[in-house]
Structure formats: structure tokens, C-alpha cells
Write a protein that holds these residues in place. Sequence first.
Motif, PDB file in Angstrom:
ATOM      1  N   ARG A  93     -59.490 -11.471  11.279  1.00 27.99           N
ATOM      2  CA  ARG A  93     -60.262 -11.308  12.508  1.00 27.99           C
ATOM      3  C   ARG A  93     -59.494 -11.962  13.665  1.00 27.99           C
ATOM      4  O   ARG A  93     -58.577 -12.760  13.449  1.00 27.99           O
ATOM      5  CB  ARG A  93     -61.652 -11.974  12.392  1.00 27.99           C
ATOM      6  CG  ARG A  93     -62.584 -11.329  11.382  1.00 27.99           C
ATOM      7  CD  ARG A  93     -63.017  -9.938  11.788  1.00 27.99           C
ATOM      8  NE  ARG A  93     -63.975  -9.359  10.853  1.00 27.99           N
ATOM      9  CZ  ARG A  93     -63.659  -8.646   9.781  1.00 27.99           C
ATOM     10  NH1 ARG A  93     -62.391  -8.455   9.482  1.00 27.99           N
ATOM     11  NH2 ARG A  93     -64.597  -8.138   9.007  1.00 27.99           N
ATOM     12  N   ARG A  94     -59.895 -11.650  14.897  1.00 26.10           N
ATOM     13  CA  ARG A  94     -59.311 -12.328  16.053  1.00 26.10           C
ATOM     14  C   ARG A  94     -59.581 -13.824  15.965  1.00 26.10           C
ATOM     15  O   ARG A  94     -60.606 -14.264  15.444  1.00 26.10           O
ATOM     16  CB  ARG A  94     -59.894 -11.785  17.351  1.00 26.10           C
ATOM     17  CG  ARG A  94     -59.598 -10.323  17.599  1.00 26.10           C
ATOM     18  CD  ARG A  94     -59.735  -9.966  19.081  1.00 26.10           C
ATOM     19  NE  ARG A  94     -60.872 -10.605  19.703  1.00 26.10           N
ATOM     20  CZ  ARG A  94     -62.082 -10.055  19.846  1.00 26.10           C
ATOM     21  NH1 ARG A  94     -62.310  -8.844  19.373  1.00 26.10           N
ATOM     22  NH2 ARG A  94     -63.059 -10.703  20.445  1.00 26.10           N
TER      23      ARG A  94
ATOM     24  N   ARG B 101     -52.213 -17.638  11.883  1.00 26.76           N
ATOM     25  CA  ARG B 101     -51.942 -16.607  12.901  1.00 26.76           C
ATOM     26  C   ARG B 101     -50.961 -15.583  12.351  1.00 26.76           C
ATOM     27  O   ARG B 101     -49.891 -15.932  11.851  1.00 26.76           O
ATOM     28  CB  ARG B 101     -51.371 -17.283  14.153  1.00 26.76           C
ATOM     29  CG  ARG B 101     -50.986 -16.322  15.296  1.00 26.76           C
ATOM     30  CD  ARG B 101     -52.174 -15.933  16.115  1.00 26.76           C
ATOM     31  NE  ARG B 101     -51.796 -15.132  17.261  1.00 26.76           N
ATOM     32  CZ  ARG B 101     -51.933 -15.524  18.529  1.00 26.76           C
ATOM     33  NH1 ARG B 101     -52.453 -16.713  18.802  1.00 26.76           N
ATOM     34  NH2 ARG B 101     -51.581 -14.754  19.521  1.00 26.76           N
TER      35      ARG B 101
ATOM     36  N   ASP C 198     -51.119 -11.773  20.799  1.00 27.44           N
ATOM     37  CA  ASP C 198     -52.312 -11.568  21.611  1.00 27.44           C
ATOM     38  C   ASP C 198     -52.560 -10.079  21.815  1.00 27.44           C
ATOM     39  O   ASP C 198     -51.638  -9.250  21.715  1.00 27.44           O
ATOM     40  CB  ASP C 198     -52.152 -12.256  22.973  1.00 27.44           C
ATOM     41  CG  ASP C 198     -52.281 -13.768  22.871  1.00 27.44           C
ATOM     42  OD1 ASP C 198     -52.769 -14.251  21.827  1.00 27.44           O
ATOM     43  OD2 ASP C 198     -51.897 -14.464  23.828  1.00 27.44           O
TER      44      ASP C 198
ATOM     45  N   TYR D   9     -57.186 -10.834  24.443  1.00 29.46           N
ATOM     46  CA  TYR D   9     -57.828 -11.626  23.388  1.00 29.46           C
ATOM     47  C   TYR D   9     -56.779 -12.307  22.516  1.00 29.46           C
ATOM     48  O   TYR D   9     -55.646 -11.831  22.385  1.00 29.46           O
ATOM     49  CB  TYR D   9     -58.698 -10.726  22.501  1.00 29.46           C
ATOM     50  CG  TYR D   9     -59.911 -10.165  23.188  1.00 29.46           C
ATOM     51  CD1 TYR D   9     -60.889 -11.000  23.708  1.00 29.46           C
ATOM     52  CD2 TYR D   9     -60.075  -8.783  23.308  1.00 29.46           C
ATOM     53  CE1 TYR D   9     -62.012 -10.478  24.335  1.00 29.46           C
ATOM     54  CE2 TYR D   9     -61.195  -8.259  23.933  1.00 29.46           C
ATOM     55  CZ  TYR D   9     -62.155  -9.112  24.448  1.00 29.46           C
ATOM     56  OH  TYR D   9     -63.264  -8.597  25.074  1.00 29.46           O
ATOM     57  N   GLU D  10     -57.196 -13.413  21.917  1.00 29.31           N
ATOM     58  CA  GLU D  10     -56.325 -14.101  20.976  1.00 29.31           C
ATOM     59  C   GLU D  10     -56.035 -13.187  19.790  1.00 29.31           C
ATOM     60  O   GLU D  10     -56.895 -12.434  19.345  1.00 29.31           O
ATOM     61  CB  GLU D  10     -56.996 -15.387  20.494  1.00 29.31           C
ATOM     62  CG  GLU D  10     -56.113 -16.260  19.620  1.00 29.31           C
ATOM     63  CD  GLU D  10     -56.792 -17.548  19.203  1.00 29.31           C
ATOM     64  OE1 GLU D  10     -56.205 -18.280  18.396  1.00 29.31           O
ATOM     65  OE2 GLU D  10     -57.920 -17.807  19.683  1.00 29.31           O
ATOM     66  N   GLY D  11     -54.809 -13.279  19.281  1.00 32.20           N
ATOM     67  CA  GLY D  11     -54.373 -12.381  18.215  1.00 32.20           C
ATOM     68  C   GLY D  11     -55.068 -12.618  16.886  1.00 32.20           C
ATOM     69  O   GLY D  11     -55.852 -13.556  16.715  1.00 32.20           O
ATOM     70  N   TYR D  12     -54.745 -11.762  15.920  1.00 34.76           N
ATOM     71  CA  TYR D  12     -55.398 -11.806  14.614  1.00 34.76           C
ATOM     72  C   TYR D  12     -54.928 -12.995  13.776  1.00 34.76           C
ATOM     73  O   TYR D  12     -53.764 -13.391  13.824  1.00 34.76           O
ATOM     74  CB  TYR D  12     -55.127 -10.511  13.845  1.00 34.76           C
ATOM     75  CG  TYR D  12     -55.981  -9.358  14.307  1.00 34.76           C
ATOM     76  CD1 TYR D  12     -57.349  -9.358  14.064  1.00 34.76           C
ATOM     77  CD2 TYR D  12     -55.434  -8.277  14.985  1.00 34.76           C
ATOM     78  CE1 TYR D  12     -58.145  -8.297  14.480  1.00 34.76           C
ATOM     79  CE2 TYR D  12     -56.211  -7.214  15.411  1.00 34.76           C
ATOM     80  CZ  TYR D  12     -57.574  -7.233  15.150  1.00 34.76           C
ATOM     81  OH  TYR D  12     -58.358  -6.196  15.570  1.00 34.76           O
TER      82      TYR D  12
END
Length: 295
Positions: free
Chosen positions: A146-147, A159, A163, A268-271
Amino acid sequence: MSDAKLRDLQAFLVVAEEQNFTRAAARLGVSQSALSQTVRALEERMDMPLFLRSTRKVSLTEAGERLRALVGPAMEEIRQGLAQISALRGRPAGTIRISADEYAVRSVLWPALPAFMASYPDIQVEIATDYGLADIVGQRYDAGVRRGGLVSKDMIAVRIGPDIPMVVVGAPAYLERHARPRHPQALIEHNCVNLRLPAQGYFAWSFRKGAKEHRIKVDGQLVLNSLLQIVEAALAGVGLVHVPEQLVREHLDAGRLLEVLREWRQTYEGYHLYYPNRRKSPALALLVEALRHAP
């Protein structure tokens, strides 16, 4: 306990997770009728019903809930133990079950999986595509994707993706018929294609310009639960869509789609790949490393 009885208990647990004999049979690779007979035989041996059945739903009885609570953790320990023993052979093996949303599968999992599976032919990867925030412990997944901002604080998170810039795009034909929006608030006058999430409802369209952030409740004729279908709707000129930029990059470069509100892009912040705070299996450890170093 015989191998047959262990298989019966495993079948029971899968039906309990899926609450559906058809999906459970598909996971186990057996026919629905064979699975029904297995569960019925288990109930007869225990002399009590384990499931309440209706035409639309399967749910656990009180006895079924108790059996799952007793057997589930033990079966998980057996699975983890077998995976660790398999690693001693020098050929890592086992099954990795992952919950991920559709775009995560496409953008961060699939680019790494072909090479990973070729390197470790005894490892099986099972991916459940789900936009909801699955309970990976309760549903017995090894990991979820998930993000970053959506991962629970009690999970170990790694991570695995950059992004995610979001874009609002539409087909040239649609934008010829409608004035281009100059501000996110103007979207209320447009036909916007919505994404409906299983638990959260409509996916909110979020925008940022400097320190200003706007969340807009858009409306339109079409609601879908797949980003790939939403892109198809945009290409067909149905309306404007809000999707990850990478998903439509080739269509933007080819002129099949045009971006609007570029100066209001939200990122958004990456997965992240996340898993419970416990020792991960050797197979999952290998997959984590493969995802971290994927191009």
C-alpha cells in the motif's frame, strides 16, 4: 494426524477466510463439489456444523469460530516451519501471499516478479488484488503493498516504489466540448469518472499548490472500481479522470489524453511492502530484497 485430515483442516480454513466455496475451491485448485464434500465430511466427523450456508453467503457457526481460532495459528506455524526447512535444501521454496491494489501490482510488483520467479522456481507467489485495506494478519497474507501513508504503524514497512504524482486528464474530444478547468473547484461542473473503494467509498480527488490543499467531491455519470477501466473511460471521452501519471504517460505523449490542472498536481508517498512484526519466511525475505532493488 494423517495427511488427509491436515488437508481437510486446511480446506476448512480457506473456506472460513473466503466465506465462499467457489473462491475457496479456486484457491485450493479443486472443484466446488469436491470441496463441499470435504467440509461436509469434516463436519460429520466432528458431529457438529461448522458453517451456516445460504445462497449468497457462508459464515462460521460458533463451533467453526472456535475451530478456526485453535487450528489457524497452528497451521500457520506449520507453513512457516516447512518454508524454513525448505530453505535448508539450498532451493528456497514456499508460497508468498500478498494483498495489493491494482496499480501496485502493475507498477511495483510485476516489474520484479518475472525475474524473481525465474530465479526461485520453487517459490509460488499468490497476489490478491484489493483496493480495501485488507487485514493481512486476520486473512493470513504474508505481506501487503500500500502507499506509505496507509500502512499501519504496527507493521514493518519497506519502501519499494517512488512517489506517485497524480494527474487529471481527459480526451481531446471531451475537452473540445467542455471548458478546461482552471481551478480544482471547477471540476464540479465536469463529468468526472469516480473510483469507488470497497471500504472508503469514493476516492477523494486531492490537489496541492504550494501550501494550499484542496479535496474535491466530484460527480459524474460513471463509477468504476478499476483504474485500468477508468483510463479506458477517459480515452473514450466519457469525462475527466484522476489517476497516477505513470498509468497514462504513453497516452499523454501520444496526445490521446490531455492534462488539466497541472499546477495543482498532488503527489502521494510511494508504495511500501509491509508485514507483521515477526520473523518473515526465507521466501518473503528474498522477495523483499528483489523488490527493493528492482529497476
